[in-house]
Design an enzyme around this catalytic site. Structure first.
Site, PDB file in Angstrom:
ATOM      1  N   GLY B  69       0.797  -1.216   0.000  1.00  0.00           N
ATOM      2  CA  GLY B  69       0.000   0.000   0.000  1.00  0.00           C
ATOM      3  C   GLY B  69       0.833   1.271   0.000  1.00  0.00           C
ATOM      4  O   GLY B  69       0.307   2.371   0.013  1.00  0.00           O
ATOM      5  N   GLN B  70       2.144   1.094   0.034  1.00  0.00           N
ATOM      6  CA  GLN B  70       3.060   2.225   0.084  1.00  0.00           C
ATOM      7  C   GLN B  70       2.598   3.364  -0.832  1.00  0.00           C
ATOM      8  O   GLN B  70       2.463   3.196  -2.033  1.00  0.00           O
ATOM      9  CB  GLN B  70       4.429   1.734  -0.375  1.00  0.00           C
ATOM     10  CG  GLN B  70       5.574   2.604   0.016  1.00  0.00           C
ATOM     11  CD  GLN B  70       6.874   2.018  -0.537  1.00  0.00           C
ATOM     12  OE1 GLN B  70       6.945   0.840  -0.855  1.00  0.00           O
ATOM     13  NE2 GLN B  70       7.887   2.854  -0.636  1.00  0.00           N
TER      14      GLN B  70
END
Ligand SMILES: Nc1nc2c(ncn2[C@@H]2O[C@H](COP(=O)(O)OP(=O)(O)O)[C@@H](O)[C@H]2O)c(=O)[nH]1
Ligand SMILES: [Mg+2]
Lengths: 317, 184
Positions: B69-70
């Protein structure tokens, strides 16, 4: 491993350069050969991308730097493909160009692999039936002392299944989650100047938008985002991550309870007590080998075991 | 023939399938991927960058992309949408707190033009947890029955026990296979 990835990058760079050159040279290719040249290039781009796909798995999983480079390179492949696609529309007659075939007709077919949910004609479920019994929360409080033992369990709940906890919009509060209730994931958002003690939990700690807090917690994963100036006493059995954070200070969880009691809690949460990665913080915004400026370990002189003690003794009757 | 058609054709020869695993953070995407791949799942860290695994399944070569999800790379993975044959949407079935977010993100994703045509498998993960919602409850909470644009299926699973993971893969491979490869 380092050699393999270096070799991979070298090969990659050469091929990428050669593809790029060929792209630039496309306008000099005789018209009758354009189609073939483009096809050839597409094949090569595809092959290159495939190598990346294969190779990325042999690279060290947290060699972030390499990962980012690969990503950037993948992107450049992508932009090459796009240039190519544009070129193609310019050079090759439009007639053959059709996107229609790509689209699958919207069928909306639901085909569960297990036995399909019986479409009951008898009973009618009303709106979503999500019971609220498996989480507990404190929200919108200021200057308060919040003890999880003071929250009543939902009717019919015997308190043996793990609960998730939500802590939202708290200012200048002390939060004590250490009680008999087993906890799963802890969701923390928008806390300012708060102090939290969290027992060993069977899930993750997920934290966003906090400032100036002290957090004492033990969990399987720690994920902290957009926060700053935090003291974190942590036991975590995988590498904790921070993203868009500054001034994060980490220390070990510490013996917040008598050893025997603490051991039991660790066991109940299926946490390995001898496996603590509190000092292996990964900063999503810092991909260099050097230490990130956004976090550091606390000095021995900064570690204050009395913080947990003070909070915990308050609720020990 | 468009560029994509050529790419697809090339992949067809090898019966290659590309799957994208998405879902909220902490849903268990990485754990599922590692579990399927027979790796250790006890000390999985939140995903920095992404993981890609290539697996053979039912005569197909599956490239499974697990994109973390960075934030800084979120914009990157959209670049892979158009080469995606199947989407695996992973849900933490015990995470009642974020079901609404989960629903919103899923339905937004399905609006992506470039994903039209992709088969969708929803994994109702973490069924080993006593507090987990059932697949039927998740189906309702995520309004899956509203989906008209994609072939979809939901399956209750546990990355921890391994339950139903392969069954899910069977479904998505079968669905993609019948759609792409048998049509020639
Ligand atoms: N109990 C249980 N925990 C799980 C399961 N799958 C994943 N987890 C845990 O959920 C957390 C997040 O998993 P991860 O794979 O990193 O999630 P991701 O962000 O979606 O990749 C980890 O602590 C996992 O151990 C499951 O099936 N059951
Ligand atoms: Mg992950």
């Amino acid at each position: 491993m380092a050699d393999a990835s270096r070799e991979f990058r070298a090969t990659f760079d050469v091929e990428k350069q050669s593809i790029e050159d060929a792209l630039v040279g496309l306008d000099k290719v005789p018209k009758s050969n354009v189609q073939a040249s483009i096809d050839n290039l597409v094949q090569r781009i595809h092959a290159l991308e495939k190598t990346v796909t294969e190779k990325i798995s042999i690279l060290p999983p947290y060699d972030a730097r390499m990962c980012m480079e690969v990503q950037i390179k993948l992107l450049s492949i992508k932009s090459m493909a796009e240039t190519l696609s544009q070129l193609r529309t310019k050079l090759v007659p439009k007639a053959k160009f059709s996107f229609k075939s790509r689209k699958t007709p919207a069928t909306g077919i639901s085909s569960p692999p297990t036995t399909p949910a019986p479409k009951s004609t008898v009973s009618h479920k009303s709106s979503p039936t999500i019971d609220q019994t498996h989480f507990m929360k404190f929200e919108d409080r200021a200057d308060d002392y919040l003890f999880i033992g003071s929250l009543s369990l939902p009717l019919g709940d015997d308190g043996t299944t793990a609960k998730d906890v939500a802590l939202t919009n708290l200012q200048n509060c002390t939060v004590n989650l250490v009680h008999d209730i087993p906890l799963g994931a802890i969701h923390i958002r928008n806390l300012k100047q708060c102090t939290l003690v969290i027992p060993p939990v069977s899930g993750s700690i997920l934290l966003h938008d906090c400032e100036g807090c002290t957090l004492i917690g033990a969990c399987h994963q720690s994920r902290m985002h957009t926060s700053s100036n935090m003291d974190i006493y942590l036991h975590v059995t995988s590498e904790p991550i921070i993203e868009d954070c500054t001034d994060m200070r980490f220390a070990p969880y510490g013996q917040i309870l008598p050893a025997e009691q603490l051991d039991r809690l660790f066991e109940a949460a299926q946490l390995n007590p001898s496996n603590n990665y509190f000092d292996k913080v990964k900063d999503f915004n810092w991909l260099k080998q050097q230490q990130s400026p956004n976090w550091r370990l606390m000095d021995a002189s900064e570690i204050k075991p009395e913080i947990a003690q003070r909070i915990l003794t308050r609720d020990r009757v | 023939m468009g560029l994509l058609t050529i790419l697809k054709k090339n992949r067809q020869k090898e019966k290659e399938i590309r799957l994208l695993m998405l879902g909220l953070d902490n849903a268990g995407k990485t754990t599922i991927l590692k579990r399927i791949n027979g790796e250790d799942i006890d000390t999985i860290s939140p995903t920095l960058g992404f993981n890609i695994k290539t697996l053979e399944h039912k005569g197909f070569k599956m490239n499974i992309w697990d994109v973390g999800g960075q934030k800084s790379i979120r914009s990157y993975w959209r670049n892979y949408f158009e080469q995606t044959d199947g989407l695996v949407w992973v849900v933490d079935s015990a995470d009642r707190l974020r079901l609404e977010d989960c629903k919103k993100e899923l339905h937004e994703l399905l609006l992506e033009e470039r994903l039209s045509g992709a088969s969708l498998l929803v994994f109702a993960n973490k069924q080993d947890l006593p507090g987990a919602l059932s697949d039927d409850q998740i189906r309702e909470a995520l309004s899956l029955d509203d989906i008209q644009t994609h072939h979809w299926a939901i399956l209750a699973c546990s990355a921890k026990s391994g339950a139903n993971l392969l069954k899910g893969m069977d479904w998505i491979v079968g669905d993609i296979g019948s759609r792409i490869y048998l049509l020639d």
